[in-house]
Design an enzyme around this catalytic site. Structure first.
Site, PDB file in Angstrom:
ATOM      1  N   THR A 131       0.631  -1.158  -0.051  1.00 12.21           N
ATOM      2  CA  THR A 131      -0.116   0.002   0.252  1.00 12.21           C
ATOM      3  C   THR A 131       1.012   1.150   0.033  1.00 12.21           C
ATOM      4  O   THR A 131       2.117   1.444   0.487  1.00 12.21           O
ATOM      5  CB  THR A 131      -0.918   0.049   1.370  1.00 12.21           C
ATOM      6  OG1 THR A 131      -1.413   1.509   1.426  1.00 12.21           O
ATOM      7  CG2 THR A 131      -0.246  -0.349   2.532  1.00 12.21           C
ATOM      8  N   GLU A 133       0.137   3.668   1.757  1.00 13.03           N
ATOM      9  CA  GLU A 133       0.326   4.051   3.115  1.00 13.03           C
ATOM     10  C   GLU A 133       1.921   3.731   3.600  1.00 13.03           C
ATOM     11  O   GLU A 133       2.207   4.522   4.672  1.00 13.03           O
ATOM     12  CB  GLU A 133      -0.694   3.023   4.079  1.00 13.03           C
ATOM     13  CG  GLU A 133      -2.104   3.679   4.153  1.00 13.03           C
ATOM     14  CD  GLU A 133      -2.302   5.214   4.554  1.00 13.03           C
ATOM     15  OE1 GLU A 133      -1.954   5.438   5.842  1.00 13.03           O
ATOM     16  OE2 GLU A 133      -2.800   5.924   3.883  1.00 13.03           O
ATOM     17  N   TYR A 154      -1.388  -0.061  10.614  1.00  9.59           N
ATOM     18  CA  TYR A 154      -1.536  -0.624   9.496  1.00  9.59           C
ATOM     19  C   TYR A 154      -0.595  -0.451   8.452  1.00  9.59           C
ATOM     20  O   TYR A 154      -0.133  -1.632   7.924  1.00  9.59           O
ATOM     21  CB  TYR A 154      -2.686  -0.117   8.944  1.00  9.59           C
ATOM     22  CG  TYR A 154      -3.041  -0.475   7.339  1.00  9.59           C
ATOM     23  CD1 TYR A 154      -3.893  -1.571   6.931  1.00  9.59           C
ATOM     24  CD2 TYR A 154      -2.629   0.402   6.494  1.00  9.59           C
ATOM     25  CE1 TYR A 154      -3.877  -1.971   5.744  1.00  9.59           C
ATOM     26  CE2 TYR A 154      -2.917   0.045   5.198  1.00  9.59           C
ATOM     27  CZ  TYR A 154      -3.623  -1.036   4.880  1.00  9.59           C
ATOM     28  OH  TYR A 154      -3.861  -1.436   3.508  1.00  9.59           O
ATOM     29  N   LYS A 158       2.161  -3.773   6.954  1.00  7.82           N
ATOM     30  CA  LYS A 158       2.162  -3.791   5.677  1.00  7.82           C
ATOM     31  C   LYS A 158       3.743  -3.791   5.265  1.00  7.82           C
ATOM     32  O   LYS A 158       4.033  -4.433   4.210  1.00  7.82           O
ATOM     33  CB  LYS A 158       1.388  -2.819   4.899  1.00  7.82           C
ATOM     34  CG  LYS A 158      -0.310  -3.158   4.940  1.00  7.82           C
ATOM     35  CD  LYS A 158      -0.518  -4.198   3.870  1.00  7.82           C
ATOM     36  CE  LYS A 158      -1.934  -4.577   3.558  1.00  7.82           C
ATOM     37  NZ  LYS A 158      -2.440  -5.908   2.882  1.00  7.82           N
TER      38      LYS A 158
HETATM   39  P1  NDP Z   1     -11.708  -4.995   2.241  1.00 11.37           P
HETATM   40  O1  NDP Z   1     -11.208  -4.426   3.592  1.00 11.37           O
HETATM   41  O2  NDP Z   1     -12.789  -4.618   1.329  1.00 11.37           O
HETATM   42  O3  NDP Z   1     -11.363  -6.633   2.332  1.00 11.37           O
HETATM   43  C1  NDP Z   1     -10.370  -7.214   3.061  1.00 11.37           C
HETATM   44  C2  NDP Z   1     -10.411  -8.735   3.004  1.00 11.37           C
HETATM   45  O4  NDP Z   1      -9.624  -9.622   3.893  1.00 11.37           O
HETATM   46  C3  NDP Z   1     -12.145  -9.312   3.454  1.00 11.37           C
HETATM   47  O5  NDP Z   1     -12.197 -10.510   2.344  1.00 11.37           O
HETATM   48  C4  NDP Z   1     -12.140  -9.715   4.706  1.00 11.37           C
HETATM   49  O6  NDP Z   1     -12.859 -10.660   4.933  1.00 11.37           O
HETATM   50  C5  NDP Z   1     -10.461 -10.317   4.680  1.00 11.37           C
HETATM   51  N1  NDP Z   1      -9.942 -10.756   5.800  1.00 11.37           N
HETATM   52  C6  NDP Z   1      -9.638  -9.748   6.837  1.00 11.37           C
HETATM   53  N2  NDP Z   1      -8.863 -10.291   8.076  1.00 11.37           N
HETATM   54  C7  NDP Z   1      -8.796 -11.570   7.591  1.00 11.37           C
HETATM   55  C8  NDP Z   1      -8.219 -12.601   8.223  1.00 11.37           C
HETATM   56  N3  NDP Z   1      -7.836 -12.851   9.366  1.00 11.37           N
HETATM   57  N4  NDP Z   1      -8.184 -13.896   7.505  1.00 11.37           N
HETATM   58  C9  NDP Z   1      -8.527 -14.025   6.312  1.00 11.37           C
HETATM   59  N5  NDP Z   1      -9.161 -12.811   5.743  1.00 11.37           N
HETATM   60  C10 NDP Z   1      -9.316 -11.828   6.285  1.00 11.37           C
HETATM   61  O7  NDP Z   1      -9.864  -4.517   1.602  1.00 11.37           O
HETATM   62  P2  NDP Z   1      -9.727  -4.124  -0.023  1.00 11.37           P
HETATM   63  O8  NDP Z   1     -10.384  -5.127  -0.944  1.00 11.37           O
HETATM   64  O9  NDP Z   1     -10.128  -2.695  -0.176  1.00 11.37           O
HETATM   65  O10 NDP Z   1      -8.337  -4.209  -0.094  1.00 11.37           O
HETATM   66  C11 NDP Z   1      -7.659  -5.480  -0.540  1.00 11.37           C
HETATM   67  C12 NDP Z   1      -6.277  -5.499   0.210  1.00 11.37           C
HETATM   68  O11 NDP Z   1      -5.504  -4.569  -0.483  1.00 11.37           O
HETATM   69  C13 NDP Z   1      -5.985  -5.338   1.737  1.00 11.37           C
HETATM   70  O12 NDP Z   1      -4.936  -6.076   2.380  1.00 11.37           O
HETATM   71  C14 NDP Z   1      -5.923  -3.775   1.634  1.00 11.37           C
HETATM   72  O13 NDP Z   1      -4.907  -3.533   2.953  1.00 11.37           O
HETATM   73  C15 NDP Z   1      -4.932  -3.622   0.387  1.00 11.37           C
HETATM   74  N6  NDP Z   1      -4.799  -2.428  -0.088  1.00 11.37           N
HETATM   75  C16 NDP Z   1      -6.240  -1.659  -0.304  1.00 11.37           C
HETATM   76  C17 NDP Z   1      -6.120  -0.473  -1.084  1.00 11.37           C
HETATM   77  C18 NDP Z   1      -7.461   0.407  -1.394  1.00 11.37           C
HETATM   78  O14 NDP Z   1      -7.428   1.453  -1.775  1.00 11.37           O
HETATM   79  N7  NDP Z   1      -8.301  -0.547  -1.561  1.00 11.37           N
HETATM   80  C19 NDP Z   1      -4.941   0.151  -1.221  1.00 11.37           C
HETATM   81  C20 NDP Z   1      -3.564  -0.388  -1.170  1.00 11.37           C
HETATM   82  C21 NDP Z   1      -3.696  -1.823  -0.370  1.00 11.37           C
HETATM   83  P3  NDP Z   1     -14.445 -10.189   5.701  1.00 11.37           P
HETATM   84  O15 NDP Z   1     -14.999  -9.758   4.265  1.00 11.37           O
HETATM   85  O16 NDP Z   1     -14.755 -11.440   6.244  1.00 11.37           O
HETATM   86  O17 NDP Z   1     -14.152  -8.736   6.395  1.00 11.37           O
HETATM   87  P1  GDR Z   2      -6.889   5.397   3.913  1.00 10.00           P
HETATM   88  O1  GDR Z   2      -8.279   5.538   3.109  1.00 10.00           O
HETATM   89  O2  GDR Z   2      -6.824   5.826   5.200  1.00 10.00           O
HETATM   90  O3  GDR Z   2      -6.125   6.242   2.734  1.00 10.00           O
HETATM   91  O4  GDR Z   2      -6.836   3.782   3.588  1.00 10.00           O
HETATM   92  P2  GDR Z   2      -9.719   6.437   3.949  1.00 10.00           P
HETATM   93  O5  GDR Z   2     -10.715   6.539   3.175  1.00 10.00           O
HETATM   94  O6  GDR Z   2     -10.043   5.792   5.345  1.00 10.00           O
HETATM   95  O7  GDR Z   2      -8.930   7.813   4.438  1.00 10.00           O
HETATM   96  C1  GDR Z   2      -8.559   8.644   3.259  1.00 10.00           C
HETATM   97  C2  GDR Z   2      -8.316  10.077   4.003  1.00 10.00           C
HETATM   98  O8  GDR Z   2      -9.586  10.605   4.383  1.00 10.00           O
HETATM   99  C3  GDR Z   2      -9.374  11.215   5.508  1.00 10.00           C
HETATM  100  N1  GDR Z   2     -10.795  11.204   6.166  1.00 10.00           N
HETATM  101  C4  GDR Z   2     -11.637  10.322   6.628  1.00 10.00           C
HETATM  102  N2  GDR Z   2     -11.322   8.781   6.367  1.00 10.00           N
HETATM  103  C5  GDR Z   2     -12.310   8.059   6.855  1.00 10.00           C
HETATM  104  N3  GDR Z   2     -12.245   6.866   6.629  1.00 10.00           N
HETATM  105  N4  GDR Z   2     -13.394   8.700   7.406  1.00 10.00           N
HETATM  106  C6  GDR Z   2     -13.696  10.078   7.487  1.00 10.00           C
HETATM  107  O9  GDR Z   2     -14.896  10.263   8.230  1.00 10.00           O
HETATM  108  C7  GDR Z   2     -12.858  10.882   6.980  1.00 10.00           C
HETATM  109  N5  GDR Z   2     -12.748  12.082   7.185  1.00 10.00           N
HETATM  110  C8  GDR Z   2     -11.335  12.366   6.601  1.00 10.00           C
HETATM  111  C9  GDR Z   2      -8.529  10.250   6.360  1.00 10.00           C
HETATM  112  O10 GDR Z   2      -7.940  10.929   7.511  1.00 10.00           O
HETATM  113  C10 GDR Z   2      -7.628  10.019   5.213  1.00 10.00           C
HETATM  114  O11 GDR Z   2      -6.501  10.981   5.218  1.00 10.00           O
HETATM  115  C11 GDR Z   2      -7.241   3.169   2.548  1.00 10.00           C
HETATM  116  C12 GDR Z   2      -7.336   1.845   2.744  1.00 10.00           C
HETATM  117  O12 GDR Z   2      -8.009   1.142   1.861  1.00 10.00           O
HETATM  118  C13 GDR Z   2      -5.865   1.285   3.132  1.00 10.00           C
HETATM  119  O13 GDR Z   2      -6.146  -0.401   3.090  1.00 10.00           O
HETATM  120  C14 GDR Z   2      -5.111   1.139   1.767  1.00 10.00           C
HETATM  121  O14 GDR Z   2      -3.804   0.681   2.150  1.00 10.00           O
HETATM  122  C15 GDR Z   2      -5.077   2.857   1.465  1.00 10.00           C
HETATM  123  O15 GDR Z   2      -6.267   3.286   1.348  1.00 10.00           O
HETATM  124  C16 GDR Z   2      -4.227   3.023   0.421  1.00 10.00           C
END
Ligand code: NDP
Ligand code: GDR
Length: 344
Positions: A131, A133, A154, A158
């Site tokens: 990520t 992050e 987090y 990662k």
């Molecule tokens: P989600 O939170 O939507 O999905 C996470 C998944 O992981 C779900 O299927 C969840 O299961 C599963 N999970 C959580 N804990 C466990 C565990 N202990 N054992 C097995 N499975 C588990 O995330 P995203 O799809 O958005 O992201 C996918 C991956 O990419 C994550 O690792 C995230 O950190 C990373 N990532 C995401 C980004 C983004 O912007 N979306 C950017 C960069 C990285 P359940 O449905 O049961 O909760």
């Molecule tokens: P992020 O996503 O932390 O970048 O992680 P999120 O959408 O939670 O926050 C993005 C930015 O928005 C600001 N923010 C808020 N965020 C949330 N969730 N709720 C609020 O009310 C709010 N108001 C402002 C946050 O402070 C932050 O700056 C996501 C996840 O998908 C991670 O798993 C992944 O690795 C990164 O994106 C890339």
């Protein structure tokens, strides 16, 4: 020849799009799901196949990244050509409340998976969901050589995963890669992430269910793309001759304020009347600015995003309106009738 993939985190946003992509490409897909007391497979229900059918392409297995022996058993039984490790406690703010669990899944879960691959000795390719992050406090634009300065449990978890993948690649000659993906969103995004929180609020305010939305830091900048484009990049990374890490992002960043402007503006509302800041959503430490430099992915993978920021937010607003039984035109009509100046 049939190819087989194992996807952890298949029930998540990315897992669902990746499963669609792999099935389209003719893979047999195995997914790891967690046992829960209620159904947690909404995002992949449309792909579900009864295991009694002939030629089942998608199979789900109960499992958890905290259970290493189960991972080894599964990998031995499935013998996948490709493994996509998407499972994680993926919410940055929640990781400050649950730092140990976040580390157990994100960091140790990844090494459990690597060990399972090593012990079973299967010939496979691993994609690890890294990520942006991890860059944390490093100023943008961020690329593969930008120093990591993580700012949350987090991100630290990662980063551990990133380095063990790097170690196993070098030490054991594994084909294992880190995708360093910037934020990617979709109508399937969980509603506690800021994009979906805002687009859902737009729809609920018009439907008369909410009056306001409460947010945290409005000044943070993120590089937002569409999840469908990003799972394509994951797959492409595993098709290369040489395993290599890639930054994936659009190269463009926007503030939370701009996000609100575009989302509320889509239906003709002024966001400032509906958004309030609530300090409970501030994080103990914040990542202020993320903007990718995706040049390596552009040139070596030939990857480019197809969906830009405004189109993404518009799609999400439309989907949330639809969930409230509203079209865009109907929503605009409600705005003209109920929310015009002087009548609120
Ligand atoms: P989600 O939170 O939507 O999905 C996470 C998944 O992981 C779900 O299927 C969840 O299961 C599963 N999970 C959580 N804990 C466990 C565990 N202990 N054992 C097995 N499975 C588990 O995330 P995203 O799809 O958005 O992201 C996918 C991956 O990419 C994550 O690792 C995230 O950190 C990373 N990532 C995401 C980004 C983004 O912007 N979306 C950017 C960069 C990285 P359940 O449905 O049961 O909760
Ligand atoms: P992020 O996503 O932390 O970048 O992680 P999120 O959408 O939670 O926050 C993005 C930015 O928005 C600001 N923010 C808020 N965020 C949330 N969730 N709720 C609020 O009310 C709010 N108001 C402002 C946050 O402070 C932050 O700056 C996501 C996840 O998908 C991670 O798993 C992944 O690795 C990164 O994106 C890339």
């Amino acid at each position: 020849m049939d190819r087989t993939a194992l996807v952890t985190g298949i029930s998540g946003q990315d897992g669902s799009y990746l499963a669609e992509l792999l099935l389209e490409k003719g893979y047999r897909v195995h997914g790891l799901i967690r046992r829960a007391s209620s159904f947690n497979t909404d995002r992949i229900d449309h792909l579900y196949q009864d295991p009694h059918e002939e030629d089942v392409r998608l199979t789900l297995h109960y499992g958890d990244l905290t259970d290493g022996s189960q991972l080894a058993r599964l990998i031995r039984a499935i013998n996948p050509d490709e493994i996509y490790n998407l499972a994680a406690q993926s919410h940055v703010a929640v990781s400050f409340d649950q730092p140990q669990y976040t580390g157990n899944v994100g960091a140790l879960g990844t090494v459990r998976l690597l060990e399972a691959i090593r012990e079973t000795g299967i010939d496979t390719r691993l994609y690890q969901a890294g990520t942006s992050e991890m860059f944390g406090a490093s100023p943008p634009p961020q690329h593969e050589d930008t120093p990591f300065r993580p700012r949350s449990p987090y991100a630290a978890a990662k980063l551990y995963a990133y380095w063990v993948v790097d170690n196993y690649r070098e030490g054991y000659g594994m084909y294992a890669v880190n995708g360093i993906l910037f934020n990617h969103e979709s109508p399937r995004r969980h509603a506690t992430f800021v994009t979906r929180k805002v687009t859902r609020a737009v729809a609920r305010i018009i439907a008369g269910k909410d009056e306001k939305v409460y947010l945290g830091n409005l000044d943070a900048e993120r590089d937002w793309g569409h999840a469908r484009d990003y799972v394509r990049a994951m797959w492409m990374m595993l098709q290369q001759d040489t395993p290599r890490d890639f930054v994936i992002g659009t190269g463009e960043s926007h503030t939370i304020r701009e996000l609100c402007e575009v989302a509320f503006g889509r239906v003709g509302l002024d966001w400032q009347s509906f958004v309030e800041v609530d300090p409970r959503y501030f994080r103990p430490v914040e990542v202020e600015r993320l903007q990718a430099d995706p040049s390596r992915a552009n040139s070596l993978l030939g990857w480019k995003p197809e969906v830009g920021f405004e189109e993404l937010i518009e799609e999400m607003v439309a989907a949330d309106l639809q969930a409230e039984g509203l079209t865009l035109d109907a929503a605009r009509a409600v705005v003209a009738e109920k929310f015009t100046a002087g009548r609120r």
